[in-house]
Design a protein around this motif. Structure first.
Motif, mmCIF file in Angstrom:
data_model
loop_
_atom_site.group_PDB
_atom_site.id
_atom_site.type_symbol
_atom_site.label_atom_id
_atom_site.label_comp_id
_atom_site.label_asym_id
_atom_site.label_seq_id
_atom_site.Cartn_x
_atom_site.Cartn_y
_atom_site.Cartn_z
ATOM 1 N N VAL A 181 30.032 114.100 102.793
ATOM 2 C CA VAL A 181 28.878 114.904 103.190
ATOM 3 C C VAL A 181 29.130 116.327 102.718
ATOM 4 N N SER A 182 28.209 116.880 101.946
ATOM 5 C CA SER A 182 28.363 118.236 101.428
ATOM 6 C C SER A 182 28.223 119.244 102.563
ATOM 7 N N PRO A 183 28.806 120.435 102.410
ATOM 8 C CA PRO A 183 28.666 121.457 103.459
ATOM 9 C C PRO A 183 27.214 121.784 103.773
ATOM 10 N N GLU A 184 26.334 121.692 102.764
ATOM 11 C CA GLU A 184 24.917 122.002 103.009
ATOM 12 C C GLU A 184 24.253 120.961 103.897
ATOM 13 N N ASP A 185 24.816 119.725 103.942
ATOM 14 C CA ASP A 185 24.206 118.646 104.718
ATOM 15 C C ASP A 185 24.860 118.459 106.089
ATOM 16 N N ARG A 186 25.801 119.317 106.440
ATOM 17 C CA ARG A 186 26.472 119.153 107.735
ATOM 18 C C ARG A 186 25.489 119.268 108.897
ATOM 19 N N GLY A 187 24.566 120.205 108.785
ATOM 20 C CA GLY A 187 23.570 120.354 109.850
ATOM 21 C C GLY A 187 22.664 119.143 109.943
ATOM 22 N N ARG A 188 22.223 118.598 108.807
ATOM 23 C CA ARG A 188 21.391 117.397 108.807
ATOM 24 C C ARG A 188 22.151 116.201 109.383
ATOM 25 N N GLU A 189 23.445 116.140 109.097
ATOM 26 C CA GLU A 189 24.258 115.046 109.618
ATOM 27 C C GLU A 189 24.247 115.042 111.144
ATOM 28 N N LEU A 190 24.507 116.205 111.734
ATOM 29 C CA LEU A 190 24.532 116.293 113.189
ATOM 30 C C LEU A 190 23.147 116.032 113.781
ATOM 31 N N ALA A 191 22.117 116.514 113.104
ATOM 32 C CA ALA A 191 20.748 116.286 113.598
ATOM 33 C C ALA A 191 20.391 114.802 113.531
ATOM 34 N N HIS A 192 20.884 114.103 112.518
ATOM 35 C CA HIS A 192 20.595 112.677 112.380
ATOM 36 C C HIS A 192 21.246 111.878 113.514
ATOM 37 N N ILE A 193 22.461 112.264 113.889
ATOM 38 C CA ILE A 193 23.134 111.593 115.008
ATOM 39 C C ILE A 193 22.419 111.925 116.319
ATOM 40 N N SER A 194 22.013 113.169 116.474
ATOM 41 C CA SER A 194 21.287 113.564 117.683
ATOM 42 C C SER A 194 19.979 112.795 117.818
ATOM 43 N N ASP A 195 19.305 112.580 116.697
ATOM 44 C CA ASP A 195 18.055 111.826 116.723
ATOM 45 C C ASP A 195 18.285 110.395 117.208
ATOM 46 N N LEU A 196 19.395 109.774 116.783
ATOM 47 C CA LEU A 196 19.707 108.420 117.247
ATOM 48 C C LEU A 196 19.988 108.416 118.745
ATOM 49 N N CYS A 197 20.715 109.424 119.222
ATOM 50 C CA CYS A 197 21.007 109.497 120.658
ATOM 51 C C CYS A 197 19.722 109.650 121.467
ATOM 52 N N LEU A 198 18.774 110.446 120.957
ATOM 53 C CA LEU A 198 17.505 110.624 121.660
ATOM 54 C C LEU A 198 16.716 109.316 121.728
ATOM 55 N N ARG A 199 16.781 108.507 120.695
ATOM 56 C CA ARG A 199 16.066 107.227 120.700
ATOM 57 C C ARG A 199 16.587 106.313 121.804
ATOM 58 N N PHE A 200 17.887 106.390 122.093
ATOM 59 C CA PHE A 200 18.485 105.533 123.117
ATOM 60 C C PHE A 200 18.616 106.241 124.461
ATOM 61 N N GLY A 201 18.164 107.511 124.529
ATOM 62 C CA GLY A 201 18.270 108.250 125.776
ATOM 63 C C GLY A 201 19.704 108.585 126.130
ATOM 64 N N ALA A 202 20.561 108.783 125.135
ATOM 65 C CA ALA A 202 21.974 109.076 125.368
ATOM 66 C C ALA A 202 22.244 110.569 125.176
ATOM 67 N N VAL A 203 23.434 110.975 125.566
ATOM 68 C CA VAL A 203 23.842 112.383 125.436
ATOM 69 C C VAL A 203 24.030 112.719 123.961
ATOM 70 N N GLU A 204 23.541 113.895 123.541
ATOM 71 C CA GLU A 204 23.669 114.323 122.152
ATOM 72 C C GLU A 204 24.997 115.054 121.938
ATOM 73 N N PRO A 205 25.492 115.102 120.701
ATOM 74 C CA PRO A 205 26.702 115.894 120.415
ATOM 75 C C PRO A 205 26.395 117.375 120.476
ATOM 76 N N THR A 206 27.419 118.172 120.770
ATOM 77 C CA THR A 206 27.242 119.619 120.796
ATOM 78 C C THR A 206 27.108 120.161 119.374
ATOM 79 N N ALA A 207 26.675 121.412 119.279
ATOM 80 C CA ALA A 207 26.390 121.997 117.962
ATOM 81 C C ALA A 207 27.626 122.123 117.089
ATOM 82 N N HIS A 208 28.803 122.300 117.694
ATOM 83 C CA HIS A 208 30.035 122.503 116.918
ATOM 84 C C HIS A 208 30.978 121.304 117.014
#
Length: 456
Positions: free
Chosen positions: A47-74
């Motif tokens: 994952v390129s440094p430019e896509d690190r934010g998208r990576e975390l947002a993609h995982i957060s989106d999956l957690c929201l679909r299942f109603g689970a806790v999201e990862p922190t920003a860092h």
């Protein structure tokens, strides 16, 4: 007395800014406890440094679909239960890894492929590029379920007739098999039989197997670079050899040789800049592969090649190729530096010869100017003597007219050699003074300093 809660409190100096983070580092990313049976899917992506934010947002989106806790920003690692699947995400230096467990909790129906529980397009849309992906199944195996000589046959039906690599791992507490091939679906396959592993040991062994393949692929990212550079380095070596021969000869000028050498040096430095990080990473990852294999504590299964033997035969030569290319490139860089030194020596010798010729020419010109000046001075003494003698004659006539008995011709005749001799003496003294002023004189150069010291 309990060491957990001592009966005293001693205040400490303030913490180093990184103390707690470094103390927690050894506890980060512990292996998951995996029940048997289980189905585990692992994916490693760059994952390129430019896509690190998208990576975390993609995982957060999956957690929201299942109603689970999201990862922190860092966050750099994260574990979450998504209904029947546990997701483990880790961010490493150059890549990120996703591990999906469907056997993290025992069920009566048995494990199912964990990706079936995820949205169909979620993994496909994950930012980054896949470098390794594998499915692993973990099955129970009793000590008496199969004879030792037939342990290699356990994996035959699972790998479609491919050559299977495997061994008893964990000191014989389990068996691990793989063919290290990528199937049409993009995944490799691992098969683990659990004899006496605890849940933590199962997760630890599984993690090591995944890391062996991940680090192997990351190490081999340097191999295409080494292969591409091989032909270019051969051409550079030939050009450098010709250039070195030209430096020792006289068929080319220093300017032409310097231009060729500069072109070679630029090309070599470009190759170094483009490859040295990757070659260094190859060395580091290959060392991790060897460590993870050693941590498996393999024992041979009759008729089956061990993972260590497989890597020694298939992986080590590729690493050696990368190391050889890296060393070859550094040696070429050193040879270019040596050629630069040789050319600098040649240019220095040529410059010194030119300086010597220039100094000799200046010395000849100075000698000619000195002789010309002496001739001019000698010639100039004639009119000076003539005019001075005339003045003496006028003075003698003037004195004779007022009553002195002086013969003007005799006065001029007597004054002529005196005036000429005085002119010659003055010219000599002027020459001597000029030469003494410009000639190097250590004694005269040191005397002002001594005078200054004494004055201080």
């Amino acid at each position: 007395m309990s060491i957990e809660q001592p009966p005293f409190t001693t205040p400490l100096p303030r913490n180093h800014p990184d103390r707690l983070a470094l103390a927690d580092e050894v506890h980060a990313r512990p292996p998951e406890a995996v029940h048997t049976p289980a189905w585990v899917t692992f994916v490693a992506l760059t994952v390129s440094p430019e896509d690190r934010g998208r990576e975390l947002a993609h995982i957060s989106d999956l957690c929201l679909r299942f109603g689970a806790v999201e990862p922190t920003a860092h966050a750099v690692h994260f574990v979450v239960d998504l209904d029947r699947v546990r997701l483990r995400w880790e961010r490493h230096g150059e890549f990120s890894s996703l591990t999906f467990f469907s056997g993290h909790q025992p069920t009566s129906d048995g494990p199912e492929p964990p990706l079936l529980a995820l949205p169909e397009d979620w993994l496909q849309q994950f930012p980054g590029e896949t470098v390794f992906a594998a499915h692993a199944t973990i099955e129970p195996l009793g000590d008496g379920d199969v004879e030792e000589d037939n342990e290699g046959d356990l994996a035959a039906a699972h790998f479609s007739g491919h050559i299977v690599v495997g061994s008893a791992i964990g000191g014989g507490a389990g068996l691990a098999f793989s063919d290290f091939k990528v199937r049409d679906d993009g995944f490799s396959r691992f098969l683990i039989f659990n004899r006496r592993f605890t849940q933590r040991q199962t997760g630890r062994m599984l993690q090591r197997l995944f890391e062996i393949e991940t680090y192997r692929i990351m190490a081999l990212l340097a191999l295409p670079i080494a292969r591409a550079q091989s032909g270019r380095l051969t051409r550079i070596e030939a050009a450098l050899s010709r250039l070195t021969n030209d430096i020792t000869g006289q068929s080319f000028t220093e300017e032409a040789l310097l231009q060729q050498l500069t072109t070679l040096a630029t090309e070599v430095e470009a190759e170094l800049a483009a490859s040295q990080f990757r070659f260094g990473a190859c060395n580091a990852y290959s060392e991790l592969v060897r460590r993870r294999i050693a941590e498996l504590r393999e024992q041979r299964i009759s008729g089956v090649q061990t993972i260590e033997e497989f890597m020694d035969r298939r992986f080590s030569p590729a690493v050696a190729t990368c190391a050889s290319t890296s060393q070859r490139l550094r040696e070429i860089s050193e040879r270019v530096s040596q050629a630069s030194s040789l050319l600098s020596t040649r240019v220095g010798i040529a410059s010194e010869k030119q300086n010597q010729l220039l100094l000799a020419s200046m010395e000849r010109r100075a000698g000619l100017q000195l002789r010309l000046q002496q001739i001019v001075e000698i010639v100039s003494l004639v009119p000076i003597t003539y005019y001075m003698t005339g003045i003496v004659g006028y003075l003698a006539r003037a004195l004779s007219s007022v009553g002195f008995s002086i013969n003007a011709e005799i006065a001029e005749g007597v004054g002529l050699p005196i005036i000429a001799g005085a002119g010659i003496l003055l010219a000599y003294l002027a020459h001597h003074r000029a030469l003494s002023d410009f000639a190097p004189n250590k004694a005269r150069g040191a005397s002002p300093h001594r005078a200054d010291v004494s004055a201080d």
